[in-house]
Design a protein around this motif. Sequence first.
Motif, mmCIF file in Angstrom:
data_model
loop_
_atom_site.group_PDB
_atom_site.id
_atom_site.type_symbol
_atom_site.label_atom_id
_atom_site.label_comp_id
_atom_site.label_asym_id
_atom_site.label_seq_id
_atom_site.Cartn_x
_atom_site.Cartn_y
_atom_site.Cartn_z
ATOM 1 N N GLU A 149 -8.961 -0.938 -0.920
ATOM 2 C CA GLU A 149 -8.046 -0.488 -1.971
ATOM 3 C C GLU A 149 -6.620 -0.967 -1.700
ATOM 4 O O GLU A 149 -5.928 -1.444 -2.600
ATOM 5 N N GLY A 150 -6.182 -0.859 -0.462
ATOM 6 C CA GLY A 150 -4.840 -1.293 -0.105
ATOM 7 C C GLY A 150 -4.654 -2.796 -0.268
ATOM 8 O O GLY A 150 -3.629 -3.254 -0.782
ATOM 9 N N ALA A 151 -5.642 -3.565 0.159
ATOM 10 C CA ALA A 151 -5.558 -5.023 0.027
ATOM 11 C C ALA A 151 -5.549 -5.433 -1.440
ATOM 12 O O ALA A 151 -4.765 -6.290 -1.851
ATOM 13 N N GLU A 152 -6.402 -4.804 -2.240
ATOM 14 C CA GLU A 152 -6.438 -5.120 -3.668
ATOM 15 C C GLU A 152 -5.114 -4.765 -4.341
ATOM 16 O O GLU A 152 -4.612 -5.519 -5.182
ATOM 17 N N ALA A 153 -4.532 -3.632 -3.971
ATOM 18 C CA ALA A 153 -3.242 -3.229 -4.542
ATOM 19 C C ALA A 153 -2.149 -4.224 -4.156
ATOM 20 O O ALA A 153 -1.346 -4.639 -5.000
ATOM 21 N N ALA A 154 -2.129 -4.628 -2.901
ATOM 22 C CA ALA A 154 -1.112 -5.583 -2.448
ATOM 23 C C ALA A 154 -1.287 -6.940 -3.122
ATOM 24 O O ALA A 154 -0.304 -7.577 -3.514
ATOM 25 N N LEU A 155 -2.538 -7.363 -3.285
ATOM 26 C CA LEU A 155 -2.788 -8.657 -3.917
ATOM 27 C C LEU A 155 -2.459 -8.649 -5.409
ATOM 28 O O LEU A 155 -2.216 -9.701 -5.992
ATOM 29 N N SER A 156 -2.429 -7.474 -6.019
ATOM 30 C CA SER A 156 -2.143 -7.394 -7.454
ATOM 31 C C SER A 156 -0.644 -7.402 -7.766
ATOM 32 O O SER A 156 -0.259 -7.560 -8.914
ATOM 33 N N VAL A 157 0.194 -7.255 -6.753
ATOM 34 C CA VAL A 157 1.647 -7.258 -6.965
ATOM 35 C C VAL A 157 2.098 -8.690 -7.236
ATOM 36 O O VAL A 157 1.920 -9.566 -6.394
ATOM 37 N N GLU A 158 2.666 -8.914 -8.401
ATOM 38 C CA GLU A 158 3.112 -10.258 -8.758
ATOM 39 C C GLU A 158 4.602 -10.461 -8.522
ATOM 40 O O GLU A 158 5.067 -11.588 -8.404
ATOM 41 N N GLU A 159 5.359 -9.371 -8.441
ATOM 42 C CA GLU A 159 6.812 -9.471 -8.319
ATOM 43 C C GLU A 159 7.284 -9.788 -6.906
ATOM 44 O O GLU A 159 8.419 -10.208 -6.714
ATOM 45 N N HIS A 160 6.425 -9.548 -5.919
ATOM 46 C CA HIS A 160 6.821 -9.738 -4.526
ATOM 47 C C HIS A 160 5.718 -10.464 -3.767
ATOM 48 O O HIS A 160 4.540 -10.301 -4.045
ATOM 49 N N SER A 161 6.123 -11.223 -2.788
ATOM 50 C CA SER A 161 5.158 -11.957 -1.956
ATOM 51 C C SER A 161 4.590 -11.038 -0.879
ATOM 52 O O SER A 161 5.130 -9.956 -0.611
ATOM 53 N N GLY A 162 3.521 -11.502 -0.252
ATOM 54 C CA GLY A 162 2.963 -10.772 0.879
ATOM 55 C C GLY A 162 3.973 -10.602 1.988
ATOM 56 O O GLY A 162 4.027 -9.564 2.646
ATOM 57 N N TYR A 163 4.813 -11.609 2.165
ATOM 58 C CA TYR A 163 5.855 -11.533 3.191
ATOM 59 C C TYR A 163 6.870 -10.443 2.850
ATOM 60 O O TYR A 163 7.299 -9.689 3.726
ATOM 61 N N GLU A 164 7.255 -10.351 1.576
ATOM 62 C CA GLU A 164 8.216 -9.323 1.159
ATOM 63 C C GLU A 164 7.635 -7.920 1.304
ATOM 64 O O GLU A 164 8.358 -6.976 1.611
ATOM 65 N N ILE A 165 6.348 -7.786 1.114
ATOM 66 C CA ILE A 165 5.701 -6.472 1.209
ATOM 67 C C ILE A 165 5.450 -6.088 2.662
ATOM 68 O O ILE A 165 5.769 -4.985 3.085
ATOM 69 N N PHE A 166 4.864 -7.006 3.449
ATOM 70 C CA PHE A 166 4.410 -6.681 4.795
ATOM 71 C C PHE A 166 5.214 -7.308 5.921
ATOM 72 O O PHE A 166 5.122 -6.861 7.052
ATOM 73 N N GLY A 167 5.914 -8.395 5.641
ATOM 74 C CA GLY A 167 6.548 -9.136 6.725
ATOM 75 C C GLY A 167 5.528 -10.010 7.426
ATOM 76 O O GLY A 167 4.378 -10.119 7.017
ATOM 77 N N SER A 168 5.980 -10.623 8.507
ATOM 78 C CA SER A 168 5.103 -11.514 9.259
ATOM 79 C C SER A 168 4.633 -10.811 10.534
ATOM 80 O O SER A 168 5.393 -10.025 11.099
ATOM 81 N N PRO A 169 3.434 -11.004 10.979
ATOM 82 C CA PRO A 169 2.379 -11.912 10.548
ATOM 83 C C PRO A 169 1.411 -11.296 9.551
ATOM 84 O O PRO A 169 0.438 -11.917 9.169
ATOM 85 N N ASN A 170 1.681 -10.071 9.105
ATOM 86 C CA ASN A 170 0.737 -9.402 8.218
ATOM 87 C C ASN A 170 0.606 -10.095 6.871
ATOM 88 O O ASN A 170 -0.429 -9.968 6.212
#
Length: 66
Positions: free
Chosen positions: A22-43
């Motif tokens: 559920e968390g991965a799907e929610a994060a992948l559905s965010v279009e306004e921010h990148s994975g880096y903006e949401i989680f930082g590196s290396p996540n």
Amino acid sequence: MKSVAGIQAYLSHLVLRPRLTEGAEAALSVEEHSGYEIFGSPNDMKLAFSKRTGPQDTPSPDRKTR
């Protein structure tokens, strides 16, 4: 997670696996921010990897690892 056994235990857990999915799907559905903006590196790289792969690529107990 530091081992295949740890990953397998996490993914076989009745509560943790659905939360992870559920968390991965929610994060992948965010279009306004990148994975880096949401989680930082290396996540952010882990999220990108999970997008390319999926549960079918999770090592199974009967598959040998090197």
